[in-house]
Design a protein around this motif. Sequence first.
Motif, PDB file in Angstrom:
ATOM      1  N   LEU A  79      57.644  45.879  48.983  1.00 39.04           N
ATOM      2  CA  LEU A  79      56.857  45.367  50.108  1.00 39.04           C
ATOM      3  C   LEU A  79      55.552  44.736  49.624  1.00 39.04           C
ATOM      4  O   LEU A  79      55.104  43.711  50.162  1.00 39.04           O
ATOM      5  N   ALA A  80      54.954  45.340  48.600  1.00 35.85           N
ATOM      6  CA  ALA A  80      53.693  44.811  48.081  1.00 35.85           C
ATOM      7  C   ALA A  80      53.875  43.424  47.485  1.00 35.85           C
ATOM      8  O   ALA A  80      53.013  42.547  47.655  1.00 35.85           O
ATOM      9  N   VAL A  81      54.978  43.222  46.781  1.00 37.01           N
ATOM     10  CA  VAL A  81      55.238  41.903  46.207  1.00 37.01           C
ATOM     11  C   VAL A  81      55.397  40.860  47.312  1.00 37.01           C
ATOM     12  O   VAL A  81      54.825  39.757  47.246  1.00 37.01           O
ATOM     13  N   ARG A  93      47.582  45.800  49.785  1.00 35.95           N
ATOM     14  CA  ARG A  93      46.731  46.889  49.304  1.00 35.95           C
ATOM     15  C   ARG A  93      47.317  48.252  49.648  1.00 35.95           C
ATOM     16  O   ARG A  93      47.417  49.136  48.792  1.00 35.95           O
ATOM     17  N   ASN A  94      47.742  48.432  50.887  1.00 39.19           N
ATOM     18  CA  ASN A  94      48.249  49.733  51.322  1.00 39.19           C
ATOM     19  C   ASN A  94      49.534  50.116  50.599  1.00 39.19           C
ATOM     20  O   ASN A  94      49.725  51.275  50.214  1.00 39.19           O
ATOM     21  N   THR A  95      50.425  49.156  50.424  1.00 41.44           N
ATOM     22  CA  THR A  95      51.695  49.477  49.775  1.00 41.44           C
ATOM     23  C   THR A  95      51.524  49.700  48.276  1.00 41.44           C
ATOM     24  O   THR A  95      52.240  50.510  47.686  1.00 41.44           O
ATOM     25  N   ALA A 230      54.380  52.309  55.624  1.00 42.73           N
ATOM     26  CA  ALA A 230      53.586  51.098  55.863  1.00 42.73           C
ATOM     27  C   ALA A 230      53.219  50.959  57.335  1.00 42.73           C
ATOM     28  O   ALA A 230      52.109  50.519  57.667  1.00 42.73           O
ATOM     29  N   LEU A 231      54.113  51.349  58.231  1.00 38.74           N
ATOM     30  CA  LEU A 231      53.802  51.282  59.660  1.00 38.74           C
ATOM     31  C   LEU A 231      52.687  52.260  60.027  1.00 38.74           C
ATOM     32  O   LEU A 231      51.875  51.982  60.917  1.00 38.74           O
TER      33      LEU A 231
END
Length: 362
Positions: A79-81, A93-95, A230-231
């Motif tokens: 997800l970050a990518v 940032r969060n992931t 993430a949610l």
Amino acid sequence: MADFDAFRPPEAPRGPRRKDRKGPRGKKQRRGEELMVPRAEFAQYDSYYGRPIVKFPPWEWPIGVYLFLGGVAGGSSLLAVGAGATGNRELQRNTRLTAAVAAAVGSGCLVLDLGRPERLLNMFRVFKLSSPMSVGSWILGSFSSAAVTAAAAEADTLTGERIPLPAPARKALHALATPMGVFSGLMGAPLAVYTAVLLGNTSVPMWQGAHKQLPSLFVSSAACASAGVALVTTSTANNGPARVLAGAGAVADVVASKSVERALDDPLPETMQEGKAGRMLKAAEALVVAGGIGAVLGGKNRVIAGLSGAALATASCLTRFGIIAAGKRSTEDPKYVVEPQRNRLRARQEAGQVGDSITTAR
């Protein structure tokens, strides 16, 4: 008296030696001899003196947590990518932080189960492609190193660069954040799936019977877990990719769970439908459906998004623990070991494949 006489008192001197006589099963037995082990009486599925035919791995709860957090870490890095490629800085940032924390805590659980930290280091002494444990150890090590580097840069930015670092080190850290984040994303899928390959490579009947389907279940479960976290951590303005992943992961998870059940030879499906494992897997399926629907339809509401994310993450955790419990039950009852083998042998014989078994008569 000798030391062992307390356990077995000395016997009276024997009389003159007599002629041997036939004992049970036609074997010679001298008068006065006793069986050291009582004769075993076997029913249809009894094992040797009530001991399990297959020994279950000596795993405790930390392994279940490790399997769950491995999925969270792997999915979050992917997800970050995607978030970085689309300019979604909050989600990126969060992931990234989630992936690093999950990998670190998961590694700690693995060390806790191993008992001593040096045992984890011993896994890196060799690299053996034929060993899922060896390959998985290197995947975990390389992923964790990259994920922690990317997360450290995010933490430094989040704190206003207050982490005590020399200027050259801070510059290098931020320069490495993007390539390390991409590398951890590439290693995310192998991290989420290698544990399924590891389970399927054991002799545990339930895991071995579904060794081709378990990877799909673990990947879909990882998608649900990472999307769920993430949610919970991301605002509704930037959680769009997580909502999409949650919906797709929920559908894939339900399909993969059913495919695992269908792949098992009778009576192994009972291990996923009854008892402790059955309760956990049924609860996981209900939470996956509820969380997926909530994420897709109500993900723009902060409360619904948070509840849906928590449901998806909990479902993923229950799935991992449910698979472990089902595998353990399949080793406790001999029928789950014997009957699937007989069914597979019968199917091969009916198909004319009799060269791979001892019993070749039709």
